[in-house]
Design an enzyme around this catalytic site. Structure first.
Site, PDB file in Angstrom:
ATOM      1  N   HIS A  58    -135.248   5.239 -37.281  1.00  0.00           N
ATOM      2  CA  HIS A  58    -134.591   6.518 -37.516  1.00  0.00           C
ATOM      3  C   HIS A  58    -135.151   7.235 -38.739  1.00  0.00           C
ATOM      4  CE1 HIS A  58    -131.323   9.422 -37.176  1.00  0.00           C
ATOM      5  NE2 HIS A  58    -131.071   9.274 -38.457  1.00  0.00           N
TER       6      HIS A  58
ATOM      7  N   HIS B 181    -127.794  13.536 -33.152  1.00  0.00           N
ATOM      8  CA  HIS B 181    -126.677  12.643 -33.487  1.00  0.00           C
ATOM      9  C   HIS B 181    -126.219  11.993 -32.195  1.00  0.00           C
ATOM     10  CE1 HIS B 181    -123.948  12.232 -37.222  1.00  0.00           C
ATOM     11  NE2 HIS B 181    -125.197  11.946 -37.525  1.00  0.00           N
TER      12      HIS B 181
ATOM     13  N   HIS C  22    -126.343   8.430 -30.869  1.00  0.00           N
ATOM     14  CA  HIS C  22    -125.496   7.240 -30.826  1.00  0.00           C
ATOM     15  C   HIS C  22    -124.097   7.504 -31.374  1.00  0.00           C
ATOM     16  CE1 HIS C  22    -128.959   4.070 -30.419  1.00  0.00           C
ATOM     17  NE2 HIS C  22    -128.923   4.950 -29.443  1.00  0.00           N
TER      18      HIS C  22
ATOM     19  N   SER D 190    -121.093   9.051 -46.131  1.00  0.00           N
ATOM     20  CA  SER D 190    -120.010  10.030 -46.229  1.00  0.00           C
ATOM     21  C   SER D 190    -120.607  11.430 -46.245  1.00  0.00           C
ATOM     22  CB  SER D 190    -119.195   9.793 -47.504  1.00  0.00           C
ATOM     23  OG  SER D 190    -118.691   8.479 -47.548  1.00  0.00           O
ATOM     24  N   GLN D 191    -119.913  12.343 -45.627  1.00  0.00           N
ATOM     25  CA  GLN D 191    -120.466  13.676 -45.393  1.00  0.00           C
ATOM     26  C   GLN D 191    -120.187  14.650 -46.547  1.00  0.00           C
ATOM     27  OE1 GLN D 191    -122.223  14.486 -42.029  1.00  0.00           O
ATOM     28  NE2 GLN D 191    -122.466  12.443 -42.876  1.00  0.00           N
TER      29      GLN D 191
ATOM     30  N   ASP E 291    -138.929  20.572 -33.059  1.00  0.00           N
ATOM     31  CA  ASP E 291    -138.647  19.770 -31.871  1.00  0.00           C
ATOM     32  C   ASP E 291    -137.780  18.566 -32.204  1.00  0.00           C
ATOM     33  OD1 ASP E 291    -140.321  17.868 -33.063  1.00  0.00           O
ATOM     34  OD2 ASP E 291    -142.031  18.411 -31.850  1.00  0.00           O
TER      35      ASP E 291
ATOM     36  N   SER F  10    -135.776  10.619 -32.124  1.00  0.00           N
ATOM     37  CA  SER F  10    -134.679   9.702 -31.838  1.00  0.00           C
ATOM     38  C   SER F  10    -135.105   8.776 -30.705  1.00  0.00           C
ATOM     39  CB  SER F  10    -133.421  10.477 -31.436  1.00  0.00           C
ATOM     40  OG  SER F  10    -132.378   9.585 -31.075  1.00  0.00           O
TER      41      SER F  10
END
Length: 709
Positions: free
Chosen positions: A34, A80, A82, A299-300, A473, A513
């Protein structure tokens, strides 16, 4: 979490000792597929990322492209996938939050979003559950932060049942003076963490995204999914704008994959510098967090800024005005990347080795099999009804009506058209945005299908009178350790790169991904392309026809070879057939350039791209209650002519057919199909006459709304 044996040996050799627990976890995440692109990076050199309009290319949080000498746009895209399977609402919502923060870290203000979504078969209940949750997550987050979602795509295919895809792109606006990058500038500058408190959510998210989804992923992997707070993100957007206004930021990185450890180490690694971070200084929202949790939590709504020492107090003052947390956590150094926790050194490594030292994978490939020709025998009227009402080609109004696509008062053409148009008044230009893929195409023919995806997005932009400027892309694939999967992935990379180069459209950034594989098997190789184009002014020809004017097809009916190729079409997907993928136009760049010029001609009344569902769906989409179409298809192969999906074609309604023929002379064939009427009825003479009025077409195209409401 555990570091692979071969990677551990490399780390031990570099460090001269065993890694600490925190170091091992940091290497595992930053050396994951990733983050490190270990299987894909060797292929990405195929993309041409240069052009006089390119200010910042691949490698930063977002790319930067100039519209004029004073006005820049940023472009970014991420997946995003999974997380959206495990928790569709939060997984999709935090995907939006992440790509918006990538935009902020370049000193830009986000002005538009595009979402490209891929799910299992629509009639499957679990697919519907994921679909509804993902759309709700995107709409909730985007609407709350006040960034319009103006473009995108939705596709259904059985091979996404065990692993849906959520790809989100963002466009931002900045100037040369406001531009910030992720490269640290000077030893002695402070590292300041701004935003929400750090919790334990999202731990190991990067490594989780680099593995196949297990059968119990929805329960076992839920802790790896981040939880978003869009109201905090909105405050962060405005705080970032204030910091940029006062020129207080030297460099910036948003906290995404691998959390603080990923963001801070990547910032200094870019400049071949180091850092000293005291982890206990990080503001936290949960008690008793240990060093590893603080370092890797995802954490966002958090940003890491490099700030000159004399500006730290002003940064703190501005940030606290927006009720956000602010911690001075360390500083940039000219040594190693060092993290301490309560006086103990838990990380002491070379930042460049941490960020760039992962060895690339050398994987085997197998070419995909050529499809056989096995065409179904289906009644033409039954086929027309099935294709027009298929969830893949039906109206996506149920999706985009949940998005606030007009907030920010820049949207001139919104979702539901071939491409959106955003008014960039600062440059007096319209910015066209198209985003999407075509899994039916790339499943049957990865290389040719990817070329077609690039051409279709460019045609969408040209249909609105814009010329392609740049693209980003998102390359989605299954487990690359399987030769057939990696062969298909290689095909989509090469095909996308080749067509974008042909179109003189640099691919300025992107995302990869892989390991989108589950117990149900791998996904189709899926390239999503988000492309922007520019034009003078903000107006564009509509998709829908007016009551009077001639209708022309620019492009191929597919009769030259005797029978159109139907490979990758919704027709074959619906009726279980197979065929080779259709040939693409001989000079696609000339087609796109000429179509943009014709779209801007005063005699042009309407323009619509012909792609998914073929000519049949494009015709149906152009009819309204006030304007119909009477057309004739000159073919003894009516199903092929109506349903083949060769890209690079468009329907043009014009008051001057001769001018259109002259414009496309030597570029593409032009076929006169018929004319518009004022009765709101579609009549297609294809050996037998197919008819439907606007109300019937609207009902047939309302499949998604009808099923979900």
């Amino acid at each position: 979490m555990s570091l692979a044996d071969s990677d551990r040996e490399l780390v031990v050799s570099e460090l001269g000792r065993e890694p600490t627990r925190a170091e091992a976890a940091l290497f595992e995440n930053l050396w994951s597929e990733h983050c490190a692109y270990r299987s894909s990076r060797p292929l990405l050199s195929a993309f041409d990322s240069e052009g006089e309009q390119v200010v910042v290319g691949p490698g930063d949080d977002a790319a930067v492209v100039s519209l004029d000498d004073e006005t820049y746009i940023t472009m970014g895209i991420e997946s995003h996938n999974h997380p959206s399977y495990v928790d569709p609402f939060d997984g999709a919502a935090t995907g939006v939050g992440g790509i918006v923060r990538d935009t902020l870290s370049m000193g830009a203000y986000p002005i538009a979003l595009a979402d490209s979504l891929y799910f299992g078969e629509f009639d499957d209940e679990h697919s519907k559950y994921l679909f509804e949750g993902v759309v709700e997550g995107i709409s909730h987050y985007g609407n709350c932060i006040g960034v319009p979602t103006v473009a995108g795509s939705v596709d259904f295919h059985p091979d996404y049942e065990g692993n849906p895809l959520v790809n989100v792109a963002c466009v931002g606006l900045t100037t040369e003076e406001r531009l910030v990058t992720a490269e640290a500038q000077e030893p002695g500058n402070k590292l300041v963490l701004v935003g929400n408190g750090t919790g334990r959510d999202g731990l190991g998210g990067a490594s989780f995204a680099s593995e196949d989804l297990a059968e119990d992923a929805e329960t076992e992997d839920r802790p790896a999914v981040q939880v978003g707070d869009p109201y905090a993100e909105k405050l962060l957007i405005e705080a970032n704008e204030a910091l940029v206004d006062e020129d207080l930021i030297e460099s910036a990185r948003d906290l995404g994959a691998a959390g603080l450890g990923g963001a801070s180490s990547e910032m200094v690694a870019k400049a071949d510098l180091g850092a000293h971070i005291e982890l206990e200084r990080v503001h936290q929202r949960e008690p008793n967090m240990n060093a590893l949790e603080i370092l890797l939590a995802e954490s966002q709504e958090r940003m890491c800024y490099e700030v000159e020492p004399d500006n730290v107090d002003r940064v703190r003052e501005l940030v606290e005005r927006f009720d956000l947390g602010c911690s001075v956590i360390g500083e940039v150094t000219d040594g190693n990347y060092v993290c301490t926790f309560e006086g103990e050194t838990v990380v002491d490594v070379d930042a460049y080795f941490l960020g760039e030292g992962a060895p690339m994978n050398d994987l085997s490939t197998a070419d995909p099999a050529e499809p056989e020709t096995d065409l179904p025998d289906v009644d033409l009227e039954d086929a027309f009804e099935a294709i027009v009402s298929s969830p893949n080609t039906a109206s996506k109004r149920w999706v985009y009506r949940q998005y606030d696509h007009e907030v920010g008062v820049r949207t001139s053409v919104g979702p539901g058209d071939d491409a959106a148009i955003i008014a960039v008044r600062e440059a007096e230009q319209g910015l066209a945005l198209s985003s999407g893929g075509a899994p039916n195409w790339t499943d049957v023919a990865p290389y040719e299908g990817a070329r077609a995806v690039a051409l279709e997005n460019a045609t969408n932009i040209a249909a609105k009178g814009a010329t392609p400027l740049a693209a980003v892309d998102c390359l989605n694939g299954g487990n690359p350790e399987k030769p057939d999967v990696y062969g298909g992935f290689t095909g989509i990379v090469d095909g996308l790169a080749e067509m974008c180069e042909t179109l003189s459209t640099p691919v300025v950034g992107g995302n990869v991904s892989l390991y989108n594989d589950s117990v149900a098997g791998p996904i189709p190789p899926t390239p999503t392309l988000a492309m922007v184009g520019s034009k003078d002014g903000y107006d564009a020809p509509p998709l829908a026809v007016e009551p009077d004017g001639d209708l022309l097809l620019v492009g191929d009916l597919g009769l030259e070879a005797g029978s159109p190729r139907l490979g990758g079409s919704e027709y074959l997907a619906q009726f279980d057939g197979s065929d080779a993928f259709p040939d693409l136009p001989a000079d696609p760049a000339a087609v796109v350039e000429t179509l943009a010029a014709v779209a801007n001609d005063d005699a042009t009344l309407a323009v619509h791209d012909v792609s998914h569902g073929g000519l049949a769906v494009a015709l149906a989409e152009m009819v309204t209650e006030d304007a119909g179409l009477e057309v004739a298809i000159p073919s003894d192969q009516p199903a092929g002519a109506l349903f083949h999906e060769q890209p690079g074609r468009a329907l043009v309604q014009t008051e001057s057919p001769e001018a259109v023929r002259e414009a496309f002379d030597g570029v593409a064939p032009v076929v006169e199909l018929g004319s518009a009427t004022d009765d709101g009825r579609l009549a297609v003479d294809a050996g037998r006459t197919l008819t439907a009025d606007a109300a019937e077409i609207r009902d047939r195209r309302g499949t998604i709304e009808r099923e979900l409401e």
